[in-house]
Structure formats: structure tokens, C-alpha cells
Design a protein around this motif. Sequence first.
Motif, PDB file in Angstrom:
ATOM      1  N   ALA A   1      66.865  13.073 -36.345  1.00 45.55           N
ATOM      2  CA  ALA A   1      66.491  13.806 -35.131  1.00 45.55           C
ATOM      3  C   ALA A   1      65.928  12.861 -34.072  1.00 45.55           C
ATOM      4  O   ALA A   1      66.263  12.965 -32.885  1.00 45.55           O
ATOM      5  CB  ALA A   1      65.480  14.903 -35.471  1.00 45.55           C
ATOM      6  N   LEU A   2      65.085  11.923 -34.497  1.00 48.79           N
ATOM      7  CA  LEU A   2      64.531  10.953 -33.551  1.00 48.79           C
ATOM      8  C   LEU A   2      65.626  10.043 -32.994  1.00 48.79           C
ATOM      9  O   LEU A   2      65.644   9.745 -31.800  1.00 48.79           O
ATOM     10  CB  LEU A   2      63.430  10.126 -34.226  1.00 48.79           C
ATOM     11  N   ALA A   3      66.536   9.606 -33.851  1.00 51.22           N
ATOM     12  CA  ALA A   3      67.641   8.750 -33.404  1.00 51.22           C
ATOM     13  C   ALA A   3      68.533   9.488 -32.405  1.00 51.22           C
ATOM     14  O   ALA A   3      68.987   8.900 -31.410  1.00 51.22           O
ATOM     15  CB  ALA A   3      68.457   8.266 -34.603  1.00 51.22           C
ATOM     16  N   GLN A   4      68.779  10.764 -32.640  1.00 48.81           N
ATOM     17  CA  GLN A   4      69.573  11.548 -31.687  1.00 48.81           C
ATOM     18  C   GLN A   4      68.821  11.718 -30.372  1.00 48.81           C
ATOM     19  O   GLN A   4      69.408  11.561 -29.300  1.00 48.81           O
ATOM     20  CB  GLN A   4      69.906  12.926 -32.279  1.00 48.81           C
ATOM     21  N   GLN A   5      67.543  12.016 -30.461  1.00 47.67           N
ATOM     22  CA  GLN A   5      66.723  12.227 -29.264  1.00 47.67           C
ATOM     23  C   GLN A   5      66.705  10.996 -28.358  1.00 47.67           C
ATOM     24  O   GLN A   5      66.772  11.113 -27.144  1.00 47.67           O
ATOM     25  CB  GLN A   5      65.298  12.594 -29.679  1.00 47.67           C
ATOM     26  N   PHE A   6      66.624   9.814 -28.960  1.00 47.80           N
ATOM     27  CA  PHE A   6      66.498   8.578 -28.177  1.00 47.80           C
ATOM     28  C   PHE A   6      67.798   7.779 -28.105  1.00 47.80           C
ATOM     29  O   PHE A   6      67.792   6.659 -27.597  1.00 47.80           O
ATOM     30  CB  PHE A   6      65.384   7.703 -28.761  1.00 47.80           C
ATOM     31  N   SER A   7      68.904   8.336 -28.615  1.00 43.07           N
ATOM     32  CA  SER A   7      70.187   7.612 -28.665  1.00 43.07           C
ATOM     33  C   SER A   7      70.005   6.249 -29.326  1.00 43.07           C
ATOM     34  O   SER A   7      70.460   5.222 -28.806  1.00 43.07           O
ATOM     35  CB  SER A   7      70.778   7.474 -27.264  1.00 43.07           C
ATOM     36  N   SER A   8      69.356   6.258 -30.463  1.00 41.46           N
ATOM     37  CA  SER A   8      68.991   5.026 -31.167  1.00 41.46           C
ATOM     38  C   SER A   8      70.001   4.661 -32.238  1.00 41.46           C
ATOM     39  O   SER A   8      70.739   5.505 -32.733  1.00 41.46           O
ATOM     40  CB  SER A   8      67.636   5.220 -31.870  1.00 41.46           C
ATOM     41  N   GLN A   9      69.962   3.403 -32.636  1.00 44.81           N
ATOM     42  CA  GLN A   9      70.641   2.961 -33.849  1.00 44.81           C
ATOM     43  C   GLN A   9      69.707   3.277 -35.003  1.00 44.81           C
ATOM     44  O   GLN A   9      68.480   3.299 -34.839  1.00 44.81           O
ATOM     45  CB  GLN A   9      70.887   1.453 -33.815  1.00 44.81           C
ATOM     46  N   MET A  10      70.295   3.488 -36.172  1.00 40.57           N
ATOM     47  CA  MET A  10      69.469   3.804 -37.329  1.00 40.57           C
ATOM     48  C   MET A  10      69.853   2.901 -38.495  1.00 40.57           C
ATOM     49  O   MET A  10      71.025   2.642 -38.727  1.00 40.57           O
ATOM     50  CB  MET A  10      69.660   5.279 -37.711  1.00 40.57           C
ATOM     51  N   MET A  11      68.840   2.418 -39.197  1.00 40.27           N
ATOM     52  CA  MET A  11      69.025   1.638 -40.410  1.00 40.27           C
ATOM     53  C   MET A  11      68.328   2.398 -41.533  1.00 40.27           C
ATOM     54  O   MET A  11      67.160   2.748 -41.415  1.00 40.27           O
ATOM     55  CB  MET A  11      68.398   0.249 -40.265  1.00 40.27           C
ATOM     56  N   LEU A  12      69.059   2.659 -42.614  1.00 47.17           N
ATOM     57  CA  LEU A  12      68.478   3.294 -43.787  1.00 47.17           C
ATOM     58  C   LEU A  12      68.120   2.201 -44.784  1.00 47.17           C
ATOM     59  O   LEU A  12      68.877   1.255 -44.973  1.00 47.17           O
ATOM     60  CB  LEU A  12      69.475   4.261 -44.430  1.00 47.17           C
ATOM     61  N   PHE A  13      66.959   2.349 -45.425  1.00 46.93           N
ATOM     62  CA  PHE A  13      66.520   1.356 -46.399  1.00 46.93           C
ATOM     63  C   PHE A  13      66.082   2.053 -47.680  1.00 46.93           C
ATOM     64  O   PHE A  13      65.425   3.089 -47.658  1.00 46.93           O
ATOM     65  CB  PHE A  13      65.348   0.530 -45.874  1.00 46.93           C
ATOM     66  N   HIS A  14      66.447   1.434 -48.806  1.00 44.01           N
ATOM     67  CA  HIS A  14      66.011   1.917 -50.110  1.00 44.01           C
ATOM     68  C   HIS A  14      65.659   0.723 -50.982  1.00 44.01           C
ATOM     69  O   HIS A  14      66.374  -0.270 -50.989  1.00 44.01           O
ATOM     70  CB  HIS A  14      67.130   2.724 -50.779  1.00 44.01           C
ATOM     71  N   ARG A  15      64.552   0.854 -51.721  1.00 38.12           N
ATOM     72  CA  ARG A  15      64.160  -0.190 -52.660  1.00 38.12           C
ATOM     73  C   ARG A  15      64.753   0.164 -54.014  1.00 38.12           C
ATOM     74  O   ARG A  15      64.490   1.195 -54.574  1.00 38.12           O
ATOM     75  CB  ARG A  15      62.638  -0.296 -52.767  1.00 38.12           C
ATOM     76  N   LEU A  16      65.594  -0.708 -54.492  1.00 33.88           N
ATOM     77  CA  LEU A  16      66.244  -0.514 -55.772  1.00 33.88           C
ATOM     78  C   LEU A  16      65.336  -1.055 -56.857  1.00 33.88           C
ATOM     79  O   LEU A  16      64.832  -2.170 -56.756  1.00 33.88           O
ATOM     80  CB  LEU A  16      67.582  -1.267 -55.790  1.00 33.88           C
ATOM     81  N   GLY A  17      65.096  -0.263 -57.902  1.00 35.98           N
ATOM     82  CA  GLY A  17      64.208  -0.704 -58.967  1.00 35.98           C
ATOM     83  C   GLY A  17      64.796  -0.425 -60.324  1.00 35.98           C
ATOM     84  O   GLY A  17      65.451   0.577 -60.529  1.00 35.98           O
ATOM     85  N   LEU A  18      64.576  -1.330 -61.220  1.00 36.35           N
ATOM     86  CA  LEU A  18      65.003  -1.126 -62.593  1.00 36.35           C
ATOM     87  C   LEU A  18      63.923  -0.387 -63.352  1.00 36.35           C
ATOM     88  O   LEU A  18      62.742  -0.687 -63.218  1.00 36.35           O
ATOM     89  CB  LEU A  18      65.253  -2.476 -63.275  1.00 36.35           C
TER      90      LEU A  18
END
Length: 162
Positions: free
Chosen positions: A25-42
Motif C-alpha cells: 500500500a505504501l509503495a503504491q501510494q508513493f509510486s515506490s520500488q519495493m524490495m522484499l527480504f527474508h532471513r533464511l534459517g536452518l
Amino acid sequence: MVYQKILVALDRSLQAETVFEKGLALAQQFSSQMMLFHRLGLEESSLFTYVGPYGHTLTNFSQAVQEQMAEETEQTRQWLTCYCDRAQEAGVSCEWEWKMGDTGRWICDLAKSWGADLIVVGRRGRHEVAEVLLGSVSNYVVHRASCSVFIVQDKPLLSEPT
């Protein structure tokens, strides 16, 4: 303020969907690029075989780590790709990244290297004692990020006294 690059930190909790939706929603509001991040853990527990009441014995440690890593990497790739596809269908340029290690540190480092001007992260609402003992990614990020931080508050696990 206009945010051009928004980093959205996702985990595998039920709150991830809410955090993603708020970041989108924030990215749409500001016409932003978005990066998704996830920490992978064993999951360390899957690397041990129980022997008796006094400890654990390693079972094919290297092979177990490699197999689990391959499985988690593929699951994470598919999971993040689905979120990215949803963002792109909504008109938001999106990419993703995953890392292993300290979640808070990776979020801050990635935000800085990618040039994010906003980080969206969830907070589970643990009581103070649990947060001190278990740590808090959102607390770490708030105090160390090089940009603004938007915290999506989850419902507390235990009801607060009235």
C-alpha cells in the motif's frame, strides 16, 4: 515525505501477509520500488538424532545441512516470488533477497546498500520479559537503520492488564 525505495522484511509468521500488504500500500501510494527480504534459517533440531537423556548425536551433519538448505532455499524462492508477482500485478516494481544470519543486521545492511528510504517490519508484541530474552528484530532495526522505519504492530500474545 516521498519514499522511493521501500524494504519490506517478511518472516514466516501469520503477520507476514499484513506486513506485505502495508508495504505494498505504501509503495503504491508513493509510486515506490519495493524490495522484499527474508532471513533464511536452518532449524537446528532437524540436524540431531536423540540418543538419550544426556544429549544429542549428530547424524550426517553435512548432508543434512545441505539437504535442508536446498529445500528451504527453494521454498523461500517460491514464497518470495509469489509476493513479488502480487506486487507487480498491483503495479509496483518489486525484487527480493534472502540472507542467512542475524536478521536485524541484514535488514539494516540491505536497506543501506540498496538505498532504501523506508523499512517496513512487523512486531509481534511480546511482553517486555520475552522481548528481552528473545530479542527484537524491530527494536534492533529502529535503533540502527539508516532510514525511516514503519512498524506493523501485531496483536499481543497475552492480553494486557486493564
